[in-house]
Design a protein around this motif. Structure first.
Motif, short mmCIF file in Angstrom:
data_model
loop_
_atom_site.label_atom_id
_atom_site.label_comp_id
_atom_site.label_asym_id
_atom_site.label_seq_id
_atom_site.Cartn_x
_atom_site.Cartn_y
_atom_site.Cartn_z
N VAL A 219 42.75 35.73 55.01
CA VAL A 219 43.74 34.66 54.98
C VAL A 219 45.11 35.31 54.81
N ASP A 220 45.94 35.17 55.83
CA ASP A 220 47.27 35.79 55.81
C ASP A 220 47.17 37.30 55.51
N GLY A 221 46.15 37.93 56.08
CA GLY A 221 45.97 39.37 55.91
C GLY A 221 45.28 39.78 54.63
N ARG A 222 44.96 38.83 53.76
CA ARG A 222 44.34 39.14 52.47
C ARG A 222 42.85 38.80 52.50
N ALA A 223 42.07 39.50 51.70
CA ALA A 223 40.64 39.24 51.62
C ALA A 223 40.38 37.82 51.14
N CYS A 224 39.42 37.14 51.78
CA CYS A 224 39.12 35.76 51.41
C CYS A 224 38.36 35.68 50.08
N GLU A 225 37.64 36.74 49.74
CA GLU A 225 36.88 36.88 48.49
C GLU A 225 35.58 36.07 48.45
N LEU B 154 34.86 47.27 37.25
CA LEU B 154 36.14 47.32 37.95
C LEU B 154 36.35 46.03 38.74
N VAL B 155 37.59 45.80 39.15
CA VAL B 155 37.92 44.69 40.03
C VAL B 155 38.23 45.25 41.41
N ASP B 156 37.69 44.64 42.43
CA ASP B 156 37.96 45.08 43.80
C ASP B 156 39.47 45.06 44.05
N PRO B 157 40.06 46.20 44.43
CA PRO B 157 41.50 46.24 44.62
C PRO B 157 41.99 45.42 45.81
N SER B 158 41.06 44.96 46.68
CA SER B 158 41.48 44.12 47.78
C SER B 158 41.57 42.65 47.39
N PHE B 159 41.11 42.33 46.17
CA PHE B 159 41.13 40.94 45.69
C PHE B 159 42.46 40.66 44.97
N THR B 160 42.95 39.44 45.14
CA THR B 160 44.16 39.03 44.44
C THR B 160 43.82 38.34 43.13
N SER B 161 42.54 37.95 42.98
CA SER B 161 42.10 37.33 41.73
C SER B 161 41.13 38.28 41.05
N THR B 162 40.49 37.83 39.99
CA THR B 162 39.49 38.65 39.29
C THR B 162 38.09 38.22 39.67
#
Length: 234
Positions: A201-207, A224-232
């Protein structure tokens, strides 16, 4: 420029697994020639990631070749009329072969890798298939890789003349996603460069697609948290 190292073709999608495999090939002393495909997939984020990764990990060469599997359809990754499945958690993933399977994709990719390996004078191809934490694709199984390797050694001039005995390296095939990530971290891989999402979505991982959920769980199992995610979300 000649390096004296053995040459290998490494299939590089720009995702987590193929990036780890490129790092492994380099660590094992190969002059890695990275091969990516513009195959009619619905987005270009993974190819943009592959270009950055090839530079960062020191690939000797990076080729992006064009084939159009979208003309055949049959997969949510190549046909915009088919929806990419999304789930609330990794526990919802089914046991069957999902709609994100691209018909014969690894067979096609490996055929290109075989052709390039022959012209490079290489007997080594690396691919990031996995038979544990994966989406159920039939072309990720050990028996498939073994059969392809046997066929490949019958298929080329170099094979017939005895100047090439192809080996398909599958260093991740028996690893969980967490083990794959740990292997990459041990080799200094920066996973923030990778992109594995099926439906960004807009270049970001959908998660929430299969690929995001599987890699998210892998990072979570390592604390760890996936660094491609914007949330946790994991």
């Amino acid at each position: 420029m000649a390096t004296g190292k053995p040459k290998a073709v490494v299939l590089l999608s720009g995702g987590l697994d193929s990036t780890t495999v490129l790092a492994i090939a380099r660590h094992e002393g190969f002059d890695a020639h990275a091969l990516s495909f513009r195959y009619g997939q619905r987005h270009t984020e993974e190819l943009e990631a592959a270009q950055k990764i090839a530079r960062e990990l020191g690939a000797a060469q990076h080729v992006i070749t064009d084939i159009n599997l979208a003309v055949f359809g049959g997969s949510a990754l190549t046909d915009s009329a088919l929806d990419v499945p999304h789930h609330e958690s990794v526990d919802e993933l089914g046991a069957g072969i999902p709609i994100t399977y691209v018909p014969a994709r690894n067979t096609i990719f490996l055929s290109f890798a075989l052709a390039w390996a022959e012209t490079l004078g290489s007997s080594d191809v690396f691919i990031g298939v996995n038979a544990l934490d994966y989406s159920g694709y039939p072309d990720c199984r050990p028996e498939y890789i073994e059969a392809y390797e046997r066929m490949a050694n019958l298929a080329t001039k170099a094979g017939v003349e005895g100047t090439q005995k192809l080996k398909i390296h599958t260093p991740l095939i028996d690893l969980t996603k967490a083990q794959t990530i740990q292997r990459g971290l041990d080799l200094g891989v920066d996973y923030s460069l990778t992109h594995s999402c099926y439906d960004p979505v807009d270049g970001r991982a959908c998660e929430t697609c299969d690929s995001c959920l599987l890699r998210g769980r892998g990072f979570a199992e390592l604390g760890l948290v996936d660094p491609s995610f914007t949330s946790t979300k994991a």
